[in-house]
Design a protein around this motif. Sequence first.
Motif, short mmCIF file in Angstrom:
data_model
loop_
_atom_site.label_atom_id
_atom_site.label_comp_id
_atom_site.label_asym_id
_atom_site.label_seq_id
_atom_site.Cartn_x
_atom_site.Cartn_y
_atom_site.Cartn_z
N GLY A 245 -8.03 12.70 58.44
CA GLY A 245 -9.10 12.85 57.46
C GLY A 245 -9.51 14.29 57.28
N THR A 246 -10.78 14.55 57.54
CA THR A 246 -11.29 15.93 57.51
C THR A 246 -11.78 16.34 58.90
N GLU A 247 -11.12 15.78 59.92
CA GLU A 247 -11.47 16.11 61.30
C GLU A 247 -10.57 17.20 61.87
N GLY A 248 -9.28 17.05 61.70
CA GLY A 248 -8.37 18.02 62.29
C GLY A 248 -6.93 17.57 62.15
N VAL A 249 -6.04 18.38 62.70
CA VAL A 249 -4.60 18.13 62.62
C VAL A 249 -4.03 18.14 64.03
N ARG A 250 -3.23 17.13 64.32
CA ARG A 250 -2.48 17.10 65.58
C ARG A 250 -1.03 17.48 65.27
N VAL A 251 -0.51 18.41 66.04
CA VAL A 251 0.86 18.88 65.82
C VAL A 251 1.65 18.66 67.10
N SER A 252 2.70 17.86 67.02
CA SER A 252 3.54 17.60 68.18
C SER A 252 4.39 18.82 68.52
N ILE A 253 4.68 18.97 69.80
CA ILE A 253 5.60 20.02 70.23
C ILE A 253 7.02 19.49 69.99
N GLY A 254 7.75 20.20 69.16
CA GLY A 254 9.09 19.74 68.80
C GLY A 254 10.17 20.70 69.22
N GLU A 255 11.21 20.76 68.42
CA GLU A 255 12.31 21.68 68.67
C GLU A 255 11.80 23.12 68.56
N PRO A 256 12.41 24.06 69.30
CA PRO A 256 11.94 25.46 69.23
C PRO A 256 11.86 25.99 67.81
N GLU A 257 12.82 25.66 66.97
CA GLU A 257 12.80 26.14 65.59
C GLU A 257 11.59 25.60 64.84
N ALA A 258 11.26 24.35 65.09
CA ALA A 258 10.09 23.74 64.44
C ALA A 258 8.81 24.41 64.91
N ASN A 259 8.71 24.66 66.21
CA ASN A 259 7.51 25.30 66.75
C ASN A 259 7.34 26.72 66.22
N THR A 260 8.45 27.42 66.08
CA THR A 260 8.40 28.78 65.55
C THR A 260 7.93 28.78 64.09
N ARG A 261 8.42 27.83 63.31
CA ARG A 261 8.00 27.75 61.91
C ARG A 261 6.52 27.37 61.81
N PHE A 262 6.07 26.50 62.70
CA PHE A 262 4.66 26.13 62.74
C PHE A 262 3.80 27.35 63.02
N LEU A 263 4.18 28.15 64.00
CA LEU A 263 3.41 29.35 64.33
C LEU A 263 3.42 30.34 63.16
N ALA A 264 4.56 30.43 62.48
CA ALA A 264 4.64 31.33 61.33
C ALA A 264 3.68 30.89 60.23
N LEU A 265 3.58 29.58 60.02
CA LEU A 265 2.62 29.05 59.04
C LEU A 265 1.19 29.41 59.45
N CYS A 266 0.89 29.22 60.72
CA CYS A 266 -0.46 29.52 61.21
C CYS A 266 -0.79 31.00 61.03
#
Length: 379
Positions: free
Chosen positions: A348-369
């Motif tokens: 909803g408008t509470e927050g976002v949960r992000v799973s720890i995934g493959e290193p490439e996925a985590n790197t892209r997530f950090l780049a977005l942040c």
Amino acid sequence: MTTTENDINAAGVPAPGIRPRPVVDRLPRYTAGKPPVAIDGLQSYKLSSNENPFPPLPSVLEAISAHPNVNRYPDPLSTALRTELAAFLDVPAEDIVTGGGSLGALNQLLATFAGQNEDGVPDEVIYPWRSFEAYPISVGLAGARDVQVPLRADGHHDLDAMAAAVTGRTKMVLLCTPNNPTGPVLTRDGVESFLAKVPEDVIVVIDEAYEDFVRDPEAVDGVDIYRRHPNVVVLRTFSKGAGLAGLRVGYSISHPHLTQYLRVTAVPFAVSQIAEQAAIASLRHHSEIVERIQELVAERTRVVAGLKELGWEIPQAEGNFVWLNLGENTPEFAALAEQQALSVRAFGTEGVRVSIGEPEANTRFLALCATYTKGPRLS
């Protein structure tokens, strides 16, 4: 009698006036993590369901393929698995009751001990909120009344408030550690102090679905607590650390004065023989699974450090996920992640949960942040 458009089914046949139990209309809908959308030029990653990105071990896959006799019913007691678990955890096999994932084990507990009484007054089940989104659904279907106690601003359980919420109607308290979706763990001392305030005829369930990922030395160990408290039940699963989410195998651990009733209400054949053999093989190759889990823990450490470097404040992360307290910016961030071929779990408008995934996925997530200017704060 007239027939409205809503009374016509897909085949154009008038539907009878069949309605579910009233509670069904009051229940929230469980929302599973969505798969990522396909974006040209980008590998898609699913970070929305807290799944283990690694497939089962080769030895586990071999165990699965070695049991093709799915035309036969499994052992309803999962005797072989319980025997293996008993040796692995150093608990009596009779204290273990298997179920379809830890949620299946929880539903057995609720069906057995919490619901509507013969006087028509429902039992009460206390749990933290926000927490595992299946809790209100399971409690409601059992016929019990849920009592939601808000989390503290830092994403931890408010154990004092939960203890104060106990009444003469309280039948069960659910503790989720690490808490899904916020991430913090309960401590050993905190749970012991909480139990000292709760009547011994109230069942306290310690839901440890993510215990494989916990590294906090002060974190509670549910099995250790159960050994000293006859009203404690521990829930665990092979879905997360062992990577067997699709096979649905979990279990509860409690003392015989509870398990004797749980076996009466257990769903027959809830754990298939394939799931049982996969779980047994996972236990026998536990050291290899621990190596994979440690890779995810290392990635979690990297992600948390990266977020802190950006100045983002997040709760303690002890599961295989992180919680972003984005508030009203939640939908916007989730949409931006989707544009990067990342699926995340927005609440909803509470927050976002992000799973720890493959290193490439985590790197892209950090780049977005790093490009997002509305980073979260704890409160």
